[in-house]
Design a protein around this motif. Structure first.
Motif, PDB file in Angstrom:
ATOM      1  N   TYR A 266       0.823  -1.208   0.000  1.00  0.00           N
ATOM      2  CA  TYR A 266       0.000   0.000   0.000  1.00  0.00           C
ATOM      3  C   TYR A 266       0.858   1.260   0.000  1.00  0.00           C
ATOM      4  O   TYR A 266       1.887   1.314   0.670  1.00  0.00           O
ATOM      5  CB  TYR A 266      -0.905   0.040   1.246  1.00  0.00           C
ATOM      6  N   ALA A 267       0.387   2.264  -0.728  1.00  0.00           N
ATOM      7  CA  ALA A 267       0.911   3.622  -0.609  1.00  0.00           C
ATOM      8  C   ALA A 267       0.085   4.284   0.485  1.00  0.00           C
ATOM      9  O   ALA A 267      -1.148   4.253   0.443  1.00  0.00           O
ATOM     10  CB  ALA A 267       0.750   4.378  -1.927  1.00  0.00           C
ATOM     11  N   VAL A 268       0.755   4.839   1.493  1.00  0.00           N
ATOM     12  CA  VAL A 268       0.078   5.375   2.672  1.00  0.00           C
ATOM     13  C   VAL A 268       0.215   6.898   2.697  1.00  0.00           C
ATOM     14  O   VAL A 268       1.321   7.426   2.600  1.00  0.00           O
ATOM     15  CB  VAL A 268       0.658   4.763   3.970  1.00  0.00           C
ATOM     16  N   PHE A 269      -0.925   7.567   2.856  1.00  0.00           N
ATOM     17  CA  PHE A 269      -0.988   9.022   2.928  1.00  0.00           C
ATOM     18  C   PHE A 269      -1.588   9.426   4.272  1.00  0.00           C
ATOM     19  O   PHE A 269      -2.668   8.953   4.621  1.00  0.00           O
ATOM     20  CB  PHE A 269      -1.877   9.576   1.808  1.00  0.00           C
ATOM     21  N   LEU A 270      -0.914  10.286   5.028  1.00  0.00           N
ATOM     22  CA  LEU A 270      -1.422  10.804   6.291  1.00  0.00           C
ATOM     23  C   LEU A 270      -2.076  12.149   6.024  1.00  0.00           C
ATOM     24  O   LEU A 270      -1.475  13.012   5.394  1.00  0.00           O
ATOM     25  CB  LEU A 270      -0.281  10.966   7.296  1.00  0.00           C
ATOM     26  N   LEU A 271      -3.317  12.326   6.505  1.00  0.00           N
ATOM     27  CA  LEU A 271      -3.984  13.607   6.293  1.00  0.00           C
ATOM     28  C   LEU A 271      -4.889  13.986   7.445  1.00  0.00           C
ATOM     29  O   LEU A 271      -5.250  13.140   8.269  1.00  0.00           O
ATOM     30  CB  LEU A 271      -4.770  13.639   4.976  1.00  0.00           C
TER      31      LEU A 271
END
Length: 149
Positions: A93-98
């Motif tokens: 997975y590509a993980v994005f924190l927002l």
């Protein structure tokens, strides 16, 4: 956007499911009842909660769309009703924190495909996942996990 890559193992999960049109109210109510179940059953021992829209509303009738909230559990854990037991398939997975705000999530969806392309990644045919830890929830943050090859 900051991106990290993670490999998640296949895991046993306990989950609640809503079937019907995706929507803020339904998702929030499902998440709140699941968090209560998790607390009552002592499951949350720093395991993140995953929110998984299982169907694409562009091809699945809205009344048939499945939305799951789940937590990873040990193989020998007895799952109390009304939770169901399932398997999270895992993968890369590509993980994005927002920020967990309507604006930040909307901006994310507006930029996700260009971000994936910019990093020369390919999306896998699996659901995109939201992930929450207790610390993230306290700080109004979430992670979006995009399945990649």
């Amino acid at each position: 956007m900051k991106i990290t890559i993670e490999e998640l193992a296949e895991s046993r999960i306990a989950f609640f499911r809503n079937v019907g049109e995706y929507g803020e109210k339904q998702n929030k109510e499902l998440m709140e009842s699941f968090k209560q179940w998790v607390l009552e059953n002592g499951v949350f021992d720093n395991s993140p909660i995953l929110a998984i829209p299982q169907d694409n509303p562009a091809v699945t009738p809205k009344e048939e769309c499945r939305y799951d909230v789940c937590v990873i559990i040990q193989n020998d854990y007895h799952v109390a009703k009304p939770a169901q037991v399932g398997t999270f398939t895992g993968g890369k997975y590509a993980v994005f924190l927002l920020d967990h705000t309507k604006e930040a999530v909307s901006e994310f969806w507006g930029n996700i495909f260009s971000e994936i392309a910019k990093h020369n990644l390919s999306i896998r045919q699996q659901p995109i996942i939201e992930r929450y830890t207790s610390q993230m929830i306290e700080n109004h943050l979430c992670e979006i996990l995009v399945p990649i090859q």
